[in-house]
Enzyme design. Sequence first.
Site, PDB file in Angstrom:
ATOM      1  N   HIS A  82       0.835  -1.204   0.000  1.00 54.53           N
ATOM      2  CA  HIS A  82       0.000   0.000   0.000  1.00 54.53           C
ATOM      3  C   HIS A  82       0.871   1.255   0.000  1.00 54.53           C
ATOM      4  O   HIS A  82       0.636   2.187  -0.788  1.00 54.53           O
ATOM      5  CB  HIS A  82      -0.902  -0.024   1.242  1.00 54.53           C
ATOM      6  CG  HIS A  82      -1.655   1.246   1.482  1.00 54.53           C
ATOM      7  ND1 HIS A  82      -2.995   1.417   1.158  1.00 54.53           N
ATOM      8  CD2 HIS A  82      -1.261   2.438   2.037  1.00 54.53           C
ATOM      9  CE1 HIS A  82      -3.375   2.634   1.488  1.00 54.53           C
ATOM     10  NE2 HIS A  82      -2.350   3.276   2.023  1.00 54.53           N
ATOM     11  N   GLU A  83       1.886   1.277   0.852  1.00 57.36           N
ATOM     12  CA  GLU A  83       2.753   2.460   0.944  1.00 57.36           C
ATOM     13  C   GLU A  83       3.622   2.616  -0.307  1.00 57.36           C
ATOM     14  O   GLU A  83       3.869   3.733  -0.762  1.00 57.36           O
ATOM     15  CB  GLU A  83       3.630   2.377   2.194  1.00 57.36           C
ATOM     16  CG  GLU A  83       2.866   2.265   3.503  1.00 57.36           C
ATOM     17  CD  GLU A  83       1.868   3.397   3.699  1.00 57.36           C
ATOM     18  OE1 GLU A  83       2.009   4.454   3.071  1.00 57.36           O
ATOM     19  OE2 GLU A  83       0.925   3.201   4.489  1.00 57.36           O
ATOM     20  N   HIS A  96       1.661   4.358  -2.908  1.00 58.34           N
ATOM     21  CA  HIS A  96       1.646   5.812  -2.714  1.00 58.34           C
ATOM     22  C   HIS A  96       2.867   6.448  -3.392  1.00 58.34           C
ATOM     23  O   HIS A  96       2.769   7.510  -4.010  1.00 58.34           O
ATOM     24  CB  HIS A  96       1.669   6.158  -1.228  1.00 58.34           C
ATOM     25  CG  HIS A  96       0.315   6.147  -0.585  1.00 58.34           C
ATOM     26  ND1 HIS A  96      -0.779   6.778  -1.134  1.00 58.34           N
ATOM     27  CD2 HIS A  96      -0.117   5.603   0.586  1.00 58.34           C
ATOM     28  CE1 HIS A  96      -1.822   6.615  -0.344  1.00 58.34           C
ATOM     29  NE2 HIS A  96      -1.455   5.904   0.701  1.00 58.34           N
ATOM     30  N   GLU A 151      -6.213   7.003  -0.990  1.00 55.16           N
ATOM     31  CA  GLU A 151      -6.177   5.814  -0.142  1.00 55.16           C
ATOM     32  C   GLU A 151      -6.843   4.628  -0.824  1.00 55.16           C
ATOM     33  O   GLU A 151      -6.359   3.495  -0.734  1.00 55.16           O
ATOM     34  CB  GLU A 151      -6.841   6.106   1.208  1.00 55.16           C
ATOM     35  CG  GLU A 151      -6.094   7.098   2.079  1.00 55.16           C
ATOM     36  CD  GLU A 151      -4.689   6.622   2.428  1.00 55.16           C
ATOM     37  OE1 GLU A 151      -4.440   5.402   2.445  1.00 55.16           O
ATOM     38  OE2 GLU A 151      -3.821   7.476   2.675  1.00 55.16           O
TER      39      GLU A 151
END
Length: 336
Positions: free
Chosen positions: A170-171, A174, A258
Amino acid sequence: MKYVGMYTQVSRNNKLTIMLLLSFPALTLLMVWLFYVLLSLCGVALDGNAEQVGGNVNWTWVNGAFIDSLPWVVGTVSVWFVIAYFFNASMVKAATGAKTLERRENPRVYNIVENLTMTAGMDMPKINVVDDPQLNAFASGIDRKSYTVTVTTGLLKVLNDDELAGVIAHELTHIRNRDTRLLITSIIFVGIITTIIQVSIRSLFWIVSDSSSSSSDDDDDNNNGGAAILVFLIAIFLGIIAYFFALLTRFAISRKREYMADAGGAELCGNPLALASALRKISDRPGLKKVKRDDVAQLFIVHPQALSRGKGMGFFTSLFSTHPDTQKRIEILEQF
């Protein structure tokens, strides 16, 4: 939930970054110009040539003073931004209490990050750790030299390998989507505007106080003092409006990123349910004691001051939140 491709998201973030680089300096200059307008209404001039308060603005003095101050304002803001640009990683570490995590200290994390970066075809970011029993993580940085993934010690202890891989994926998403660059740029300019507003209001407060104390014996001067107080209240109102628009700009950036990072992270780690499980655990214990500033808190996978899982968000809570509802994110991941 309507998703777009990664390249569409990257293109969107690049455009928003350019818009921020243009809009925030313009807003900064507008605040400085309004400051001189209010000074003129107060009958104050740095060169001593402004007229007394009479409800009229000395536009010649206002525009001249604004033009004279432009080099100082632009220079100060530029230096501030350059310093923040090159030292943003150190600033974020200081704000969160993070420390560099060496490979020998936790090879498990490094192996997971390396496997995911190779799968994604991206460079290995730096890895930091926050010594906190709570569960959370975030990505930061604006270029390859500063890209960083930060996790808490509590996250490393509670999550299994699949869940940790989901969070890290997930990071990394980003970073791939350039969300971190956009957010860091937003944080820098919101900080600049906030400081300018605070300095302007304090300066006007000093001017109003001085005007009121020096005019207490004369009725006309008392009217001037009352007008100065009114101008001071207007200045506060304008400052609130400027800060409100700056916050709205930042919040507009935060929401869908997100969902996109959840989708990209689920695809990268290949296990949407593991990421959903990780979010469920994080949502029970997201709070970090050292994270007090909301601009830094928006970087985290779950806001450190988020509502407990299952309570949901009201309309106004959702409107001013930098993150979508965690339970909704979990439901979407479980539908993959």
